[in-house]
Design a protein around this motif. Structure first.
Motif, PDB file in Angstrom:
ATOM      1  N   THR A 141       0.839  -1.194   0.000  1.00 26.61           N
ATOM      2  CA  THR A 141       0.000   0.000   0.000  1.00 26.61           C
ATOM      3  C   THR A 141       0.878   1.250   0.000  1.00 26.61           C
ATOM      4  O   THR A 141       2.067   1.196   0.328  1.00 26.61           O
ATOM      5  N   THR A 142       0.281   2.366  -0.342  1.00 28.67           N
ATOM      6  CA  THR A 142       0.997   3.638  -0.279  1.00 28.67           C
ATOM      7  C   THR A 142       1.476   3.903   1.140  1.00 28.67           C
ATOM      8  O   THR A 142       2.590   4.385   1.367  1.00 28.67           O
ATOM      9  N   GLY A 143       0.639   3.566   2.111  1.00 33.32           N
ATOM     10  CA  GLY A 143       1.017   3.773   3.500  1.00 33.32           C
ATOM     11  C   GLY A 143       2.250   2.990   3.898  1.00 33.32           C
ATOM     12  O   GLY A 143       3.150   3.519   4.562  1.00 33.32           O
ATOM     13  N   LEU A 144       2.315   1.735   3.488  1.00 36.34           N
ATOM     14  CA  LEU A 144       3.477   0.923   3.850  1.00 36.34           C
ATOM     15  C   LEU A 144       4.731   1.437   3.164  1.00 36.34           C
ATOM     16  O   LEU A 144       5.812   1.480   3.777  1.00 36.34           O
ATOM     17  N   MET A 145       4.627   1.833   1.903  1.00 34.32           N
ATOM     18  CA  MET A 145       5.792   2.394   1.218  1.00 34.32           C
ATOM     19  C   MET A 145       6.312   3.622   1.951  1.00 34.32           C
ATOM     20  O   MET A 145       7.529   3.811   2.094  1.00 34.32           O
ATOM     21  N   LEU A 146       5.398   4.456   2.427  1.00 39.15           N
ATOM     22  CA  LEU A 146       5.801   5.651   3.157  1.00 39.15           C
ATOM     23  C   LEU A 146       6.491   5.299   4.463  1.00 39.15           C
ATOM     24  O   LEU A 146       7.529   5.882   4.805  1.00 39.15           O
ATOM     25  N   ILE A 147       5.912   4.366   5.209  1.00 37.44           N
ATOM     26  CA  ILE A 147       6.505   3.989   6.493  1.00 37.44           C
ATOM     27  C   ILE A 147       7.927   3.483   6.294  1.00 37.44           C
ATOM     28  O   ILE A 147       8.859   3.881   6.998  1.00 37.44           O
ATOM     29  N   GLU A 148       8.106   2.606   5.300  1.00 38.94           N
ATOM     30  CA  GLU A 148       9.432   2.070   5.028  1.00 38.94           C
ATOM     31  C   GLU A 148      10.393   3.164   4.608  1.00 38.94           C
ATOM     32  O   GLU A 148      11.555   3.197   5.041  1.00 38.94           O
ATOM     33  N   LEU A 149       9.931   4.086   3.780  1.00 45.19           N
ATOM     34  CA  LEU A 149      10.775   5.188   3.323  1.00 45.19           C
ATOM     35  C   LEU A 149      11.141   6.118   4.474  1.00 45.19           C
ATOM     36  O   LEU A 149      12.319   6.464   4.666  1.00 45.19           O
ATOM     37  N   LEU A 150      10.160   6.524   5.256  1.00 45.22           N
ATOM     38  CA  LEU A 150      10.407   7.462   6.348  1.00 45.22           C
ATOM     39  C   LEU A 150      11.341   6.877   7.390  1.00 45.22           C
ATOM     40  O   LEU A 150      12.149   7.606   7.993  1.00 45.22           O
ATOM     41  N   ALA A 151      11.263   5.575   7.602  1.00 47.50           N
ATOM     42  CA  ALA A 151      12.127   4.926   8.592  1.00 47.50           C
ATOM     43  C   ALA A 151      13.597   5.021   8.215  1.00 47.50           C
ATOM     44  O   ALA A 151      14.475   4.899   9.080  1.00 47.50           O
ATOM     45  N   ARG A 152      13.881   5.264   6.952  1.00 45.98           N
ATOM     46  CA  ARG A 152      15.271   5.393   6.500  1.00 45.98           C
ATOM     47  C   ARG A 152      15.835   6.797   6.711  1.00 45.98           C
ATOM     48  O   ARG A 152      16.999   7.054   6.433  1.00 45.98           O
ATOM     49  N   SER A 153      14.982   7.715   7.165  1.00 47.52           N
ATOM     50  CA  SER A 153      15.426   9.093   7.377  1.00 47.52           C
ATOM     51  C   SER A 153      15.978   9.251   8.787  1.00 47.52           C
ATOM     52  O   SER A 153      15.905   8.346   9.618  1.00 47.52           O
ATOM     53  N   ARG A 154      16.500  10.453   9.057  1.00 48.64           N
ATOM     54  CA  ARG A 154      16.967  10.796  10.404  1.00 48.64           C
ATOM     55  C   ARG A 154      15.941  11.671  11.107  1.00 48.64           C
ATOM     56  O   ARG A 154      16.278  12.602  11.831  1.00 48.64           O
ATOM     57  N   MET A 155      14.682  11.349  10.903  1.00 50.08           N
ATOM     58  CA  MET A 155      13.598  12.039  11.602  1.00 50.08           C
ATOM     59  C   MET A 155      13.728  11.814  13.102  1.00 50.08           C
ATOM     60  O   MET A 155      14.373  10.861  13.557  1.00 50.08           O
ATOM     61  N   LYS A 156      13.074  12.667  13.863  1.00 46.15           N
ATOM     62  CA  LYS A 156      13.065  12.484  15.318  1.00 46.15           C
ATOM     63  C   LYS A 156      12.073  11.405  15.718  1.00 46.15           C
ATOM     64  O   LYS A 156      12.365  10.542  16.563  1.00 46.15           O
ATOM     65  N   SER A 157      10.881  11.445  15.122  1.00 45.80           N
ATOM     66  CA  SER A 157       9.867  10.449  15.451  1.00 45.80           C
ATOM     67  C   SER A 157       8.845  10.365  14.329  1.00 45.80           C
ATOM     68  O   SER A 157       8.687  11.307  13.538  1.00 45.80           O
ATOM     69  N   LEU A 158       8.152   9.230  14.282  1.00 36.79           N
ATOM     70  CA  LEU A 158       7.074   9.009  13.318  1.00 36.79           C
ATOM     71  C   LEU A 158       5.884   8.435  14.083  1.00 36.79           C
ATOM     72  O   LEU A 158       5.976   7.352  14.669  1.00 36.79           O
ATOM     73  N   SER A 159       4.781   9.170  14.077  1.00 34.43           N
ATOM     74  CA  SER A 159       3.549   8.714  14.715  1.00 34.43           C
ATOM     75  C   SER A 159       2.546   8.331  13.632  1.00 34.43           C
ATOM     76  O   SER A 159       2.264   9.135  12.738  1.00 34.43           O
ATOM     77  N   LEU A 160       2.035   7.121  13.723  1.00 30.71           N
ATOM     78  CA  LEU A 160       1.085   6.602  12.735  1.00 30.71           C
ATOM     79  C   LEU A 160      -0.332   6.752  13.272  1.00 30.71           C
ATOM     80  O   LEU A 160      -0.650   6.267  14.360  1.00 30.71           O
ATOM     81  N   PHE A 161      -1.183   7.391  12.489  1.00 31.59           N
ATOM     82  CA  PHE A 161      -2.582   7.566  12.845  1.00 31.59           C
ATOM     83  C   PHE A 161      -3.436   6.980  11.717  1.00 31.59           C
ATOM     84  O   PHE A 161      -3.124   7.161  10.546  1.00 31.59           O
ATOM     85  N   GLY A 162      -4.521   6.322  12.069  1.00 34.87           N
ATOM     86  CA  GLY A 162      -5.405   5.789  11.042  1.00 34.87           C
ATOM     87  C   GLY A 162      -4.821   4.610  10.301  1.00 34.87           C
ATOM     88  O   GLY A 162      -5.101   4.414   9.117  1.00 34.87           O
ATOM     89  N   PHE A 163      -4.040   3.793  10.996  1.00 33.58           N
ATOM     90  CA  PHE A 163      -3.476   2.583  10.417  1.00 33.58           C
ATOM     91  C   PHE A 163      -3.964   1.382  11.224  1.00 33.58           C
ATOM     92  O   PHE A 163      -3.431   1.074  12.295  1.00 33.58           O
ATOM     93  N   ASP A 164      -5.014   0.716  10.740  1.00 32.68           N
ATOM     94  CA  ASP A 164      -5.454  -0.527  11.379  1.00 32.68           C
ATOM     95  C   ASP A 164      -5.448  -1.684  10.378  1.00 32.68           C
ATOM     96  O   ASP A 164      -6.035  -2.722  10.618  1.00 32.68           O
ATOM     97  N   PHE A 165      -4.744  -1.461   9.261  1.00 34.83           N
ATOM     98  CA  PHE A 165      -4.525  -2.493   8.251  1.00 34.83           C
ATOM     99  C   PHE A 165      -5.847  -3.093   7.763  1.00 34.83           C
ATOM    100  O   PHE A 165      -6.030  -4.290   7.679  1.00 34.83           O
ATOM    101  N   PHE A 166      -6.746  -2.174   7.448  1.00 31.84           N
ATOM    102  CA  PHE A 166      -8.031  -2.430   6.810  1.00 31.84           C
ATOM    103  C   PHE A 166      -9.046  -3.097   7.725  1.00 31.84           C
ATOM    104  O   PHE A 166     -10.099  -3.557   7.278  1.00 31.84           O
ATOM    105  N   ALA A 167      -8.769  -3.170   9.027  1.00 33.28           N
ATOM    106  CA  ALA A 167      -9.729  -3.772   9.953  1.00 33.28           C
ATOM    107  C   ALA A 167     -11.053  -3.013   9.963  1.00 33.28           C
ATOM    108  O   ALA A 167     -12.130  -3.611  10.098  1.00 33.28           O
TER     109      ALA A 167
END
Length: 205
Positions: A141-167
């Protein structure tokens, strides 16, 4: 690039001219250095929460595709970056006009000339998509691609909202899990493993 040259490159699948319109991935990731990031997914369950203030408190708020925002209390009101895998209706284009555009889909034929020439435009490389698809055994999904991409950065933190994997299904459509080509169990496992080894990443319930 003129509209005609863009159309030819897109139609003939000439990747190099399209990639030349994008900021380098390293530059995009550098823009995240030391920043707090809120990535807002489109799960319907988010509309029942009061996460809006926490979302807007992030340094960078990233939303996905049509970026539905039913209410500021649940979804916040800012959109700094917009990650796309589809075209936008006119009303959404106007509402999200100021956001930096990231084209994540490998389907270049859906990419518009206006998006490709927008300020700060980023085109996600095809090899990155293919690598992630192979890892989870399904189109990500677009969301997963973003999470994987952002994790490769030197960001301070990443908070995920609205991710329940289609539940709770998606606010941006009416399809069931069986009607989309993604493996949500595999994506949930991927994100859980990523959070286990990267304490910067958290997921709001």
């Amino acid at each position: 690039m003129t509209p005609l040259a863009f159309l030819l490159a897109r139609t003939l699948r000439r990747e190099a001219p399209l990639m030349a319109l994008s900021v380098p991935q390293a530059a995009l990731l550098e823009d995240l250095r030391g920043r707090t990031v809120a990535l807002v997914g489109n799960a319907r369950a988010l509309a029942t929460t009061t996460h809006g203030a926490a979302i807007d408190a992030a340094d960078i708020v990233i939303r996905i595709n049509r970026a539905p925002m039913p209410a500021p209390a649940s979804h916040g009101s800012r959109t700094d970056w917009l990650a796309l895998a589809t075209g936008l209706p006119a009303a959404d284009r106007d509402r999200l006009a100021g956001a930096r555009k990231l084209w994540m889909s490998p389907k270049r034929k859906r990419l518009s000339h206006a998006v490709a020439l927008s300020h700060g435009f980023y085109l996600h490389p095809l090899p990155d998509y293919a690598r992630l698809a192979a890892e989870i055994g399904a189109p990500p999904t677009t969301g997963l691609m973003l999470i994987e991409l952002l994790a490769r950065s030197r960001m301070k933190s990443l908070s995920l909202f609205g991710f329940d994997f289609f539940a709770s299904l998606s606010l941006s459509g009416h399809r069931s899990a069986g009607q989309v080509p993604h493996d949500f169990a595999a994506e949930a496992a991927f994100v859980a493993a990523l959070m286990a080894r990267d304490s910067r990443i958290t997921r709001a319930e």
